[in-house]
Design a protein around this motif. Structure first.
Motif, PDB file in Angstrom:
ATOM      1  N   GLN A 141       0.950  -1.204  -0.240  1.00 23.36           N
ATOM      2  CA  GLN A 141       0.157   0.055  -0.041  1.00 23.36           C
ATOM      3  C   GLN A 141       0.837   1.278  -0.068  1.00 23.36           C
ATOM      4  OE1 GLN A 141      -2.930  -0.171   3.136  1.00 23.36           O
ATOM      5  NE2 GLN A 141      -4.326  -1.609   1.817  1.00 23.36           N
ATOM      6  N   HIS A 156     -12.088   1.107   1.158  1.00 22.13           N
ATOM      7  CA  HIS A 156     -12.524  -0.305   0.628  1.00 22.13           C
ATOM      8  C   HIS A 156     -12.829  -1.336   1.500  1.00 22.13           C
ATOM      9  CE1 HIS A 156      -8.951  -2.516   1.673  1.00 22.13           C
ATOM     10  NE2 HIS A 156      -8.250  -1.412   1.825  1.00 22.13           N
ATOM     11  N   GLY A 187      -9.195 -12.505   8.266  1.00 19.51           N
ATOM     12  CA  GLY A 187      -9.367 -11.044   8.754  1.00 19.51           C
ATOM     13  C   GLY A 187     -10.702 -10.968   9.994  1.00 19.51           C
ATOM     14  N   ARG A 188     -11.799 -11.660   9.564  1.00 17.46           N
ATOM     15  CA  ARG A 188     -12.960 -11.831  10.376  1.00 17.46           C
ATOM     16  C   ARG A 188     -12.411 -12.512  11.813  1.00 17.46           C
ATOM     17  NH1 ARG A 188     -17.979 -13.984   8.413  1.00 17.46           N
ATOM     18  NH2 ARG A 188     -18.457 -12.011   7.985  1.00 17.46           N
ATOM     19  N   MET A 230      -5.100  -3.847  10.793  1.00 18.58           N
ATOM     20  CA  MET A 230      -5.565  -5.098  10.264  1.00 18.58           C
ATOM     21  C   MET A 230      -5.100  -5.473   8.877  1.00 18.58           C
ATOM     22  SD  MET A 230      -8.144  -6.352  12.516  1.00 18.58           S
ATOM     23  CE  MET A 230      -8.771  -7.569  11.083  1.00 18.58           C
ATOM     24  N   VAL A 251      -4.187  -8.840   6.040  1.00 17.41           N
ATOM     25  CA  VAL A 251      -4.097 -10.243   5.880  1.00 17.41           C
ATOM     26  C   VAL A 251      -3.206 -10.337   4.596  1.00 17.41           C
ATOM     27  CG1 VAL A 251      -5.355 -12.372   5.152  1.00 17.41           C
ATOM     28  CG2 VAL A 251      -6.272 -10.823   6.967  1.00 17.41           C
ATOM     29  N   ARG A 286      -6.572 -13.623   1.709  1.00 12.27           N
ATOM     30  CA  ARG A 286      -7.752 -12.706   1.607  1.00 12.27           C
ATOM     31  C   ARG A 286      -8.891 -13.660   1.311  1.00 12.27           C
ATOM     32  NH1 ARG A 286      -4.568  -7.404  -0.269  1.00 12.27           N
ATOM     33  NH2 ARG A 286      -3.128  -7.535   1.566  1.00 12.27           N
ATOM     34  N   GLY A 287     -10.047 -13.368   1.796  1.00 12.89           N
ATOM     35  CA  GLY A 287     -11.319 -13.765   1.407  1.00 12.89           C
ATOM     36  C   GLY A 287     -11.342 -15.136   1.958  1.00 12.89           C
ATOM     37  N   ARG A 288     -10.727 -15.718   3.228  1.00 10.46           N
ATOM     38  CA  ARG A 288     -10.876 -16.874   3.531  1.00 10.46           C
ATOM     39  C   ARG A 288     -11.323 -16.862   4.983  1.00 10.46           C
ATOM     40  NH1 ARG A 288      -8.094 -20.897   0.689  1.00 10.46           N
ATOM     41  NH2 ARG A 288      -7.368 -21.923   2.796  1.00 10.46           N
ATOM     42  N   GLY A 289     -11.682 -15.719   5.538  1.00 10.81           N
ATOM     43  CA  GLY A 289     -12.071 -15.715   6.900  1.00 10.81           C
ATOM     44  C   GLY A 289     -11.073 -15.420   8.114  1.00 10.81           C
ATOM     45  N   LYS A 332     -19.761  -5.918   8.385  1.00 11.73           N
ATOM     46  CA  LYS A 332     -20.256  -7.407   8.384  1.00 11.73           C
ATOM     47  C   LYS A 332     -20.156  -7.652   9.969  1.00 11.73           C
ATOM     48  CE  LYS A 332     -20.525  -8.939   3.783  1.00 11.73           C
ATOM     49  NZ  LYS A 332     -20.166  -9.738   2.890  1.00 11.73           N
ATOM     50  N   GLN A 381      -9.978   1.977   5.855  1.00  9.89           N
ATOM     51  CA  GLN A 381      -9.759   2.302   4.678  1.00  9.89           C
ATOM     52  C   GLN A 381     -11.306   2.187   3.830  1.00  9.89           C
ATOM     53  OE1 GLN A 381      -6.552   0.530   2.815  1.00  9.89           O
ATOM     54  NE2 GLN A 381      -5.151   0.951   4.675  1.00  9.89           N
TER      55      GLN A 381
HETATM   56  N1  COA Z   1     -15.085  -5.673   0.498  1.00  8.89           N
HETATM   57  C1  COA Z   1     -16.290  -6.278   0.665  1.00  8.89           C
HETATM   58  N2  COA Z   1     -16.467  -7.421   1.671  1.00  8.89           N
HETATM   59  C2  COA Z   1     -15.089  -7.710   2.099  1.00  8.89           C
HETATM   60  C3  COA Z   1     -14.038  -7.049   1.936  1.00  8.89           C
HETATM   61  C4  COA Z   1     -14.046  -5.892   1.007  1.00  8.89           C
HETATM   62  N3  COA Z   1     -12.739  -5.340   0.722  1.00  8.89           N
HETATM   63  N4  COA Z   1     -13.149  -7.760   2.515  1.00  8.89           N
HETATM   64  C5  COA Z   1     -13.614  -8.862   3.077  1.00  8.89           C
HETATM   65  N5  COA Z   1     -14.981  -8.854   2.935  1.00  8.89           N
HETATM   66  C6  COA Z   1     -15.988  -9.607   3.461  1.00  8.89           C
HETATM   67  C7  COA Z   1     -15.827 -11.002   2.995  1.00  8.89           C
HETATM   68  O1  COA Z   1     -16.538 -11.425   1.852  1.00  8.89           O
HETATM   69  C8  COA Z   1     -16.262 -11.796   4.266  1.00  8.89           C
HETATM   70  O2  COA Z   1     -17.697 -11.754   4.009  1.00  8.89           O
HETATM   71  P1  COA Z   1     -18.879 -13.244   4.288  1.00  8.89           P
HETATM   72  O3  COA Z   1     -18.649 -13.441   5.719  1.00  8.89           O
HETATM   73  O4  COA Z   1     -20.131 -12.542   4.070  1.00  8.89           O
HETATM   74  O5  COA Z   1     -18.014 -14.204   3.226  1.00  8.89           O
HETATM   75  C9  COA Z   1     -16.264 -10.901   5.591  1.00  8.89           C
HETATM   76  O6  COA Z   1     -15.997  -9.841   4.902  1.00  8.89           O
HETATM   77  C10 COA Z   1     -14.880 -11.343   6.115  1.00  8.89           C
HETATM   78  O7  COA Z   1     -13.815 -11.522   5.249  1.00  8.89           O
HETATM   79  P2  COA Z   1     -12.484 -12.072   5.552  1.00  8.89           P
HETATM   80  O8  COA Z   1     -12.207 -13.076   4.453  1.00  8.89           O
HETATM   81  O9  COA Z   1     -12.302 -12.622   6.865  1.00  8.89           O
HETATM   82  O10 COA Z   1     -11.551 -10.927   5.292  1.00  8.89           O
HETATM   83  P3  COA Z   1      -9.923 -11.098   5.003  1.00  8.89           P
HETATM   84  O11 COA Z   1      -9.278 -12.105   5.485  1.00  8.89           O
HETATM   85  O12 COA Z   1      -9.931 -10.803   3.296  1.00  8.89           O
HETATM   86  O13 COA Z   1      -9.342  -9.447   5.369  1.00  8.89           O
HETATM   87  C11 COA Z   1      -8.819  -7.317   5.239  1.00  8.89           C
HETATM   88  C12 COA Z   1      -9.939  -8.371   5.247  1.00  8.89           C
HETATM   89  C13 COA Z   1      -9.358  -5.848   4.885  1.00  8.89           C
HETATM   90  C14 COA Z   1      -8.020  -7.185   6.580  1.00  8.89           C
HETATM   91  C15 COA Z   1      -7.871  -7.633   3.927  1.00  8.89           C
HETATM   92  O14 COA Z   1      -8.554  -7.614   2.858  1.00  8.89           O
HETATM   93  C16 COA Z   1      -6.668  -6.757   3.913  1.00  8.89           C
HETATM   94  O15 COA Z   1      -5.558  -7.236   4.776  1.00  8.89           O
HETATM   95  N6  COA Z   1      -6.420  -5.749   3.002  1.00  8.89           N
HETATM   96  C17 COA Z   1      -5.298  -5.094   2.934  1.00  8.89           C
HETATM   97  C18 COA Z   1      -4.934  -4.174   4.203  1.00  8.89           C
HETATM   98  C19 COA Z   1      -6.139  -3.381   4.481  1.00  8.89           C
HETATM   99  O16 COA Z   1      -6.545  -2.596   3.801  1.00  8.89           O
HETATM  100  N7  COA Z   1      -6.590  -3.272   5.798  1.00  8.89           N
HETATM  101  C20 COA Z   1      -7.691  -2.561   6.377  1.00  8.89           C
HETATM  102  C21 COA Z   1      -7.106  -1.385   7.006  1.00  8.89           C
HETATM  103  S1  COA Z   1      -8.552  -0.471   7.349  1.00  8.89           S
END
Ligand code: COA
Length: 143
Positions: free
Chosen positions: A30, A113, A87-88, A75, A77, A82-85, A120, A111
């Motif tokens: 980033q 996005h 982050g949650r 936060m 991942v 990503r997208g595998r739970g 959620k 952020q």
């Molecule tokens: N937009 C929409 N939904 C999203 C999303 C996004 N960018 N990221 C995750 N989700 C949703 C998933 O689809 C999932 O929904 P579901 O339970 O209905 O399937 C739920 O949120 C949990 O997602 P999960 O798989 O646990 O998220 P992740 O492991 O991908 O982690 C972040 C999410 C944001 C931490 C990860 O995308 C990341 O590291 N991004 C880069 C760093 C960043 O931007 N961090 C946030 C700073 S504020």
């Protein structure tokens, strides 16, 4: 790629794996400046570290405590996970510890996005968008 684990850790015991994930995601992916990423708050924060089945670090999150208020941040991942739970699971582990400590107010600066991700898990937007480290953010609160 199969299972993963999350656990609360201190900076003192897990600085290297926590920093490895944050360097890959925030600094390299980033473009966050080093001086902003390493803000001096890590030593006193609660951290959660996610690892894969081989013990490799794949995700992080932290909570800072300001009186009765908890501030979630960092936060991250790594991309392949990503997208595998993951982050949650990190967010839920942070919230469980925050609840255990009896803190009622929880906020974070998301952020843009990532807003749907936090929604959620029960967070809602509060206030106007603002810039942080060159990226648009919005404050979110739980409840
Ligand atoms: N937009 C929409 N939904 C999203 C999303 C996004 N960018 N990221 C995750 N989700 C949703 C998933 O689809 C999932 O929904 P579901 O339970 O209905 O399937 C739920 O949120 C949990 O997602 P999960 O798989 O646990 O998220 P992740 O492991 O991908 O982690 C972040 C999410 C944001 C931490 C990860 O995308 C990341 O590291 N991004 C880069 C760093 C960043 O931007 N961090 C946030 C700073 S504020």
């Amino acid at each position: 790629m199969s299972g993963f684990h999350v656990r609360p850790v201190t900076w003192q015991e897990a600085a290297a794996p926590l920093a490895e994930v944050r360097r890959a995601v925030f600094i390299e992916e980033q473009g966050v400046p080093e001086a902003l990423e390493w803000d001096g708050a890590d030593e006193d924060a609660l951290h959660v570290l996610a690892t894969d089945d081989e013990g490799r670090p794949i995700g992080t999150g932290r909570a800072l405590f300001h009186g009765a208020c908890a501030h979630i941040g960092r936060m991250a991942v790594v991309k392949p996970w990503r997208g595998r739970g993951v982050g949650r699971a990190i967010l839920e582990a942070l919230l469980a510890e925050i609840d255990r400590r009896g803190l009622e107010r929880v906020f974070l600066n998301a952020q843009l996005h990532a807003v749907p991700f936090y929604e959620k898990s029960g967070f809602r937007r509060e206030g106007p968008e603002f810039d942080d480290a060159g990226m648009p953010h919005v404050r979110m609160v739980r409840g």
